[in-house]
Design a protein around this motif. Structure first.
Motif, short mmCIF file in Angstrom:
data_model
loop_
_atom_site.label_atom_id
_atom_site.label_comp_id
_atom_site.label_asym_id
_atom_site.label_seq_id
_atom_site.Cartn_x
_atom_site.Cartn_y
_atom_site.Cartn_z
N PHE A 203 0.76 -1.24 -0.06
CA PHE A 203 0.00 0.03 0.04
C PHE A 203 0.94 1.26 0.11
O PHE A 203 1.73 1.53 0.87
CB PHE A 203 -0.91 0.07 1.02
CG PHE A 203 -1.90 -1.04 1.39
CD1 PHE A 203 -1.35 -2.18 2.07
CD2 PHE A 203 -2.97 -1.03 0.72
CE1 PHE A 203 -2.32 -3.22 1.90
CE2 PHE A 203 -4.15 -1.96 0.61
CZ PHE A 203 -3.66 -3.03 1.47
N SER A 204 0.46 2.04 -0.86
CA SER A 204 1.53 3.29 -1.13
C SER A 204 3.05 3.13 -1.09
O SER A 204 3.81 3.65 -0.46
CB SER A 204 1.12 4.27 -0.03
OG SER A 204 -0.18 4.59 0.08
N GLY A 205 3.39 1.97 -1.70
CA GLY A 205 4.95 1.48 -1.72
C GLY A 205 5.40 0.92 -0.53
O GLY A 205 6.57 0.55 -0.55
N ALA A 206 4.60 0.77 0.66
CA ALA A 206 5.21 0.15 1.73
C ALA A 206 4.35 -1.20 2.00
O ALA A 206 3.28 -1.00 2.18
CB ALA A 206 5.05 1.02 3.07
N PRO A 207 5.10 -2.31 2.18
CA PRO A 207 4.37 -3.47 2.44
C PRO A 207 3.96 -3.38 3.69
O PRO A 207 4.32 -2.85 4.74
CB PRO A 207 5.64 -4.71 2.30
CG PRO A 207 6.72 -3.84 1.76
CD PRO A 207 6.48 -2.43 1.92
N ARG A 208 2.57 -3.82 3.73
CA ARG A 208 1.82 -4.04 5.17
C ARG A 208 1.48 -5.47 5.47
O ARG A 208 0.76 -6.15 4.48
CB ARG A 208 0.79 -2.99 4.91
CG ARG A 208 0.14 -2.90 6.51
CD ARG A 208 -1.19 -2.03 6.27
NE ARG A 208 -0.82 -0.56 6.08
CZ ARG A 208 -1.51 0.43 6.11
NH1 ARG A 208 -2.60 0.04 5.84
NH2 ARG A 208 -1.10 1.47 5.70
N LEU A 209 1.79 -6.18 6.61
CA LEU A 209 1.24 -7.30 6.95
C LEU A 209 -0.13 -7.33 6.99
O LEU A 209 -0.91 -6.45 7.53
CB LEU A 209 1.80 -7.74 8.11
CG LEU A 209 1.40 -9.20 8.83
CD1 LEU A 209 1.94 -10.13 7.84
CD2 LEU A 209 1.83 -9.41 10.23
N TYR B 154 6.12 -9.31 11.16
CA TYR B 154 6.10 -7.89 11.51
C TYR B 154 7.01 -7.33 11.98
O TYR B 154 7.60 -6.29 11.49
CB TYR B 154 4.69 -7.69 12.31
CG TYR B 154 4.53 -6.23 12.88
CD1 TYR B 154 4.20 -5.10 11.85
CD2 TYR B 154 4.84 -5.73 13.92
CE1 TYR B 154 3.99 -3.80 12.04
CE2 TYR B 154 4.99 -4.46 14.35
CZ TYR B 154 4.45 -3.55 13.44
OH TYR B 154 4.39 -2.05 13.77
N CYS B 155 7.77 -7.83 13.16
CA CYS B 155 8.96 -7.42 13.77
C CYS B 155 10.18 -7.35 12.96
O CYS B 155 10.88 -6.46 13.09
CB CYS B 155 9.01 -8.47 15.17
SG CYS B 155 7.82 -7.92 16.45
N GLU B 156 10.32 -8.53 12.12
CA GLU B 156 11.48 -8.59 11.45
C GLU B 156 11.50 -7.76 10.34
O GLU B 156 12.58 -7.05 9.94
CB GLU B 156 11.56 -10.03 11.04
CG GLU B 156 13.00 -10.48 10.13
CD GLU B 156 14.04 -10.25 11.41
OE1 GLU B 156 15.10 -9.97 11.06
OE2 GLU B 156 13.75 -10.77 12.61
N ARG B 157 10.26 -7.30 9.81
CA ARG B 157 9.99 -6.34 8.82
C ARG B 157 10.64 -4.99 9.35
O ARG B 157 11.10 -3.97 8.54
CB ARG B 157 8.73 -6.33 8.23
CG ARG B 157 8.43 -5.16 7.26
CD ARG B 157 7.07 -5.15 6.82
NE ARG B 157 6.81 -3.98 6.17
CZ ARG B 157 6.70 -2.84 6.71
NH1 ARG B 157 6.69 -2.50 8.00
NH2 ARG B 157 6.45 -1.66 6.03
#
Length: 143
Positions: free
Chosen positions: A17-23, A51-54
């Motif tokens: 979304f908007s260039g940033a991956p989201r879990l 999520y944390c590793e990202r």
């Protein structure tokens, strides 16, 4: 765009979304990832781990970009071209070691990407340190 993040064999679907991956594999009633509320000091689920590793990877990437920009300002114009070529080579290596494309899916090993990014940041910082202490060494820019 649908992507897959893989951590040590664990895969989780993420969307951009908007260039940033989201879990997005776990959502609360508002549609936000439940992992956002998780403590990265004690992740409870595989989704928390992803999520944390990202988050750590994204910070490592931010640090890498800052180190690259700093080194670039210290170099002569000709050496900037060498650095750019070296960076592009490193990106291809990172992508081939830490990523895999299968059809419409992209699998990313976030631990691999994070570790390689931190290693590259350290390399860039070493070159900056050389430039400010004993002069830039052109021969080291294409390592």
């Amino acid at each position: 765009m649908r992507n897959i993040a893989v951590i040590g064999g664990l895969a989780a679907t993420i969307l951009a979304f908007s260039g940033a991956p989201r879990l997005t594999a776990m959502s609360d009633a508002a549609g936000l990832p439940q992992a956002r509320n998780a403590s990265c000091d004690d992740p409870k689920t595989a989704f928390d781990n992803v999520y944390c590793e990202r988050k750590v990877y994204m910070q490592a990437d931010t640090d890498l970009n800052a180190a690259y920009k700093k080194l670039r300002t210290l170099l002569k114009v000709a050496d900037r071209t060498t650095l750019l070529q070296s960076q592009r080579t490193w990106i291809r290596q990172r992508d081939s070691r830490c990523g895999l494309t299968e059809g419409a899916s992209i699998k990313i090993d976030l631990v691999c990407a994070k570790d390689m990014t931190i290693e590259r940041t350290n390399w860039l910082n070493d070159r900056s340190r050389e430039c400010t202490s004993s002069g830039c060494r052109s021969s080291k820019l294409d390592e």
